[in-house]
Write an enzyme that holds these catalytic residues in place. Structure first.
Site, PDB file in Angstrom:
ATOM      1  CB  CYS A  14      -0.894   0.024   1.237  1.00 34.96           C
ATOM      2  SG  CYS A  14      -2.001  -1.367   1.409  1.00 34.96           S
ATOM      3  CG  ASP A 438      35.150  25.622  13.323  1.00 36.42           C
ATOM      4  OD1 ASP A 438      36.101  26.108  12.688  1.00 36.42           O
ATOM      5  OD2 ASP A 438      34.450  26.259  14.135  1.00 36.42           O
ATOM      6  CG  ASP A 637      30.609  27.153  16.509  1.00 34.69           C
ATOM      7  OD1 ASP A 637      31.545  27.094  15.676  1.00 34.69           O
ATOM      8  OD2 ASP A 637      30.615  27.911  17.482  1.00 34.69           O
TER       9      ASP A 637
END
Length: 855
Positions: A14, A438, A637
């Site tokens: 389905c 980073d 960030d």
């Protein structure tokens, strides 16, 4: 992404049918249907009316999810409500009540000669009619299987209900034929034929198949409900009321009435109703519900507070900043819900199989029936084998194998403060080979801190700290703030200053207690204070080589000593990096710092490779080069990390990062800790393992079960399968798959001791120093091509200064990039159009630095 509720789906076939129907609609870019939550996520320009029409044309129902008003919390509960289980429970009770007397006659009397009431005893036709009536009633009670199943056949999209309907109909239809044939034998008084046809009744099989499938469906529904517990728990966190201040008076209002800018009151024990900023008071707030961190966080005026966190102690007045669908809680709920509505790449295997599974099973059943007839077996035996094939086959197990594990994995992440935006990101995290980190704000704290106190000979440490804190108190420079903060920690006494003066780029001076006090770099102290610093020259060189910024202090012509500051490594960063390396990952640190500072930080953090002097626009290029060696995860960030986060195979944003970085990332960490990166990988790897187990058992079950039901093992081992046992196996197969996925709840994401030590496949550096130099050169060439200018700026002493200057310049219309260096006191500006030198000078001066013209 628009989300819809889908009704009428019973199995993976389905799900596939709905996906194909909606994907064919013009304007639909992507469509993902979840059998688990009965929901559908659609991206593209197609209208919701066209999408709903396509679903209905495929034989199913659809409705647009109603997320409520803008001021209200989003409501995703519709797709999670279990409306079927209560109905199934009623059907099951009625079916069992009828099935017991049916089985008493068909099995108890026929096999074990249990006594019958007089009106049935010895009357085989009456017994047949009795079984027919009861089984017919069971079929009527469970008519949903027949309505859904035959509707699927009419729409040429057969599903699991089609298999059940065909199996039950075949068993019932043949039994009716046998009953009528028996009446003829009764007329002829042919006792042998009467008993033969009596043994050909499969009425109890038809009724039992439907009953057992309902039992399996109920167990499956209950287990599926547990997989969405995390999302339900998040939704329950949403507060319903808030206490706001209106003309100085407290007023309790519904959460929908709170507007941005309103002042609201939070007492001890209260949930914080919306996101805001503390205006008055202070307290400790338990943020465990959103971050998984059990230790309450201290809040003072100016600090942010988040909806659904709990005020544990003091009284606070806060100003609302984000309300309704904009709150952090609402975004988390939306993110988890969207992830459930997306599809993991690994699910494509099951989807392809599920799309053809039911038609193939029907074909196998027909072939089985014909083969046994040709082999000389009776019509009843052949029909029993065909029915067994139909009812043992389970496309649901295949369809649920991936989404249930994904949903549970997402739930574990949400409870741990790790948010996977899509199912694909949850899968991808477990396949990562290289982790690029980073430096500033990710490995390090991003804030300057005092690292060393070196008083000169004859000077007390307390005196040095006290005078330094008093001198630096009037400066807004990050280095000054770090020294003043350290003074507060040491309870240093502050003295009043006068004649305060800043010498840009060099130092400070002021009069304290009638004496001139100086603070700054070595040249400034030697030239202005005429202080002899030769005794600590070696210390200066050592501090500089460690990537620290030494600040010297003197009192008139007397040298007082050195205070060193640096952007320090977070306490948990070395532990987290060691865990990543143990998991077999190659860890790379990216930074714009010079080689010496970068290597010092990299050595302390324990990374495998350091790539230094990378300008902001060069990070994305570094990621692209790393991807040539394997799958890359980028963790950052800042705004300048966004291109790299997007370019990586998987981007992870530290929760304390900027909105731009969070938007660009695939995974968001609510806590500002690298330990969560390792935890995210553990969750992903455990989820992938679970999916592989589920897919294996789903395929294995069908590969073994279908031949057994068809009678393939009769000749060799004498094994055959009663249709009733086939139905029981089908019902339990999906339940087992879902239950296996629930085992993921026992995964402990932050427990490193169970990590298997994996050898890092990468040896040496992936990007050599020459390549880094080449990147820098390419960056310089790009600046020239895009119109650039180099200016001299004095006053920059650290990475924070560089960031301040960069932000100030990039705010000017026409400046598309600014790369500052405190070491050379220069800034390279990239422009898209002509920018006046007056505007540049004004921006630099306003930021607190000295503009010295073009270079």
């Amino acid at each position: 992404m628009e989300q819809f509720n889908v009704t009428g789906m019973s199995c993976a076939a389905c799900q596939t049918r709905v996906e194909k129907a909606v994907s064919a609609v013009e304007g639909v870019k992507s469509c993902a249907v979840s059998l688990l939550t009965n929901s559908m996520g659609v991206e593209g320009s197609a209208s919701s009316e066209e999408i709903i029409k396509a679903v209905e044309a495929a034989g199913y129902g659809a409705s647009l999810k109603q997320n409520g008003k803008k001021s209200a919390q989003p409501d995703y509960s519709d797709s999670l409500k279990d409306t079927e289980t209560p109905k199934m429970k009623r059907r099951l009770i009625a079916s069992v009540i009828l099935l017991v007397p049916l089985m008493y006659v068909s099995m108890g009397h026929m096999l074990w000669n249990w006594p019958l009431p007089p009106f049935l005893d010895g009357n085989h036709v009456a017994m047949g009619l009795y079984e027919l009536l009861i089984s017919a009633l069971v079929m009527v009670i469970n008519q949903k299987f027949f309505v859904s199943g035959f509707k699927g056949l009419v729409h040429r999209s057969p599903n699991m209900d089609s298999l059940i309907a065909l199996g039950a109909t075949a068993a019932f239809g043949y039994s009716v034929f046998a009953l009528f044939a028996m009446t003829g034998a009764v007329v002829r008084s042919d006792e042998k034929q009467i008993m033969y046809y009596m043994n050909q009744f499969y009425f109890e099989s038809a009724a039992t198949i439907l009953t057992l499938i309902t039992v399996g469906k109920m167990l499956e529904a209950k287990s599926k409900g547990k997989t969405t517990n995390a999302l339900k728990a998040l939704m329950k966190l949403a507060p319903e009321t808030a206490v706001i201040l209106v003309d100085g008076k407290e007023k309790t209002v519904s959460i929908e009435e709170v507007k941005a800018g309103d002042l609201f009151v939070v007492r001890p024990g209260d949930k914080i109703p919306v996101d805001g900023i503390v205006s008055e008071g202070q307290s400790a707030v338990n943020e465990a519900a959103l971050t998984g961190e059990s230790i309450p966080v201290e809040k003072v005026p100016g600090d942010k507070v988040t909806s659904a966190t709990i005020n544990t102690s003091g009284y606070m007045v806060c100003r609302a900043t984000r309300v309704g669908e904009d709150t952090t809680l609402s975004e988390i709920i939306r993110m988890v819900s969207d992830a459930a509505a997306t599809k993991a790449p690994i699910a494509k295997i099951a989807d392809k199989v599920s799309g053809v599974f039911v038609p193939v099973v029907i074909a196998i059943a027909v072939v089985t029936f014909a083969a046994w007839l040709l082999a000389g077996q009776s019509f009843g035996y052949a029909i029993a084998r065909a029915v067994s094939v139909l009812v043992i086959s389970c496309p649901c197990a295949l369809g649920l194998a991936t989404p249930v594990a994904i949903m549970v994995g997402n739930g574990i992440g949400a409870k741990s403060g790790i948010l996977f935006k899509t199912s694909a990101s949850l899968e991808e995290a477990g396949r990562i080979q290289i982790v690029a980190l980073d430096k500033t704000g990710t490995i390090t704290s991003g804030a300057m801190k005092v690292t060393d106190i070196l008083p000169a000979k004859g000077v007390e440490e307390a005196e040095l700290i006290s005078l330094a804190s008093s001198l630096e108190a009037k400066s807004e420079h990050p280095i000054s703030k770090a020294i003043v903060e350290y003074g507060k920690e040491k309870s240093a006494s502050l003295s009043d200053t006068s004649d305060f003066e800043i010498v840009s780029g060099r130092g400070l001076k002021a009069r304290i207690n009638g004496e001139e006090i100086y603070g700054g770099n070595a040249i400034y102290i030697e030239e202005n204070a005429q202080a002899d610093i030769s005794s600590m020259k070696k210390n200066l060189d050592e501090l500089s080589s460690q990537g620290k910024t030494p600040v010297l202090f003197a009192k008139e012509n007397k040298f007082l000593g050195i205070i060193a500051v640096a952007d320090t490594i977070k306490e948990d960063s070395p532990t987290a990096i060691a865990q990543l390396k143990k998991m077999g990952l190659h860890v790379v640190m990216l930074t714009g710092d010079n080689e010496t500072t970068a290597r010092t930080i990299g050595r302390q953090a324990g990374v495998d490779e350091v790539i230094a002097s990378v300008k902001p626009d060069g990070k994305e290029e570094v990621i692209r080069r790393l991807k040539k060696s394997g799958k890359v995860m980028m963790v950052g960030d800042g705004i300048n990390d966004a291109p790299a986060l997007t370019s990586a195979d998987l981007g992870i944003a530290i929760g304390a990062g900027t909105d731009v970085a969070i938007d660009a990332a695939d995974v968001v960490l609510m806590k500002n800790s690298l330990l969560d990166v390792a935890a995210a990988i553990r969750i992903s790897r455990a989820t992938l393992r679970n999916i592989h187990e589920n897919l294996f058992w789903a395929f294995f079950y069908n590969v073994i079960g279908i031949p057994l039901a068809a009678g393939c093992y009769v000749a060799a081992f004498g094994w055959s399968l009663n249709p009733m046992f086939g139905a029981a196996a089908m019902g339990l197969s999906s339940f087992c798959v879902v239950t296996n996925a629930l085992r993921l709840n026992f995964v402990k994401p932050f427990e490193a001791k169970k990590d298997k030590s994996v050898k890092n496949p990468v040896k040496g550096n992936l990007i050599k120093n020459e390549a880094v130099a080449e990147l820098a050169e390419e960056s310089e060439n790009t600046l020239e091509e895009n119109k650039s200018m180099k200016i001299s700026v004095k006053g920059m002493m650290c990475g924070h200064c560089e960031m301040h200057v960069k932000k100030a310049l990039e705010a000017i219309d026409g400046i598309t990039g600014a790369t500052a260096s405190h070491e050379s006191s220069t800034v390279i500006i990239e422009t898209s159009k002509e920018v006046s030198e007056e505007a540049i000078k004004a921006a630099v001066t306003e930021a607190g630095y000295e503009y010295c013209g073009k270079c």
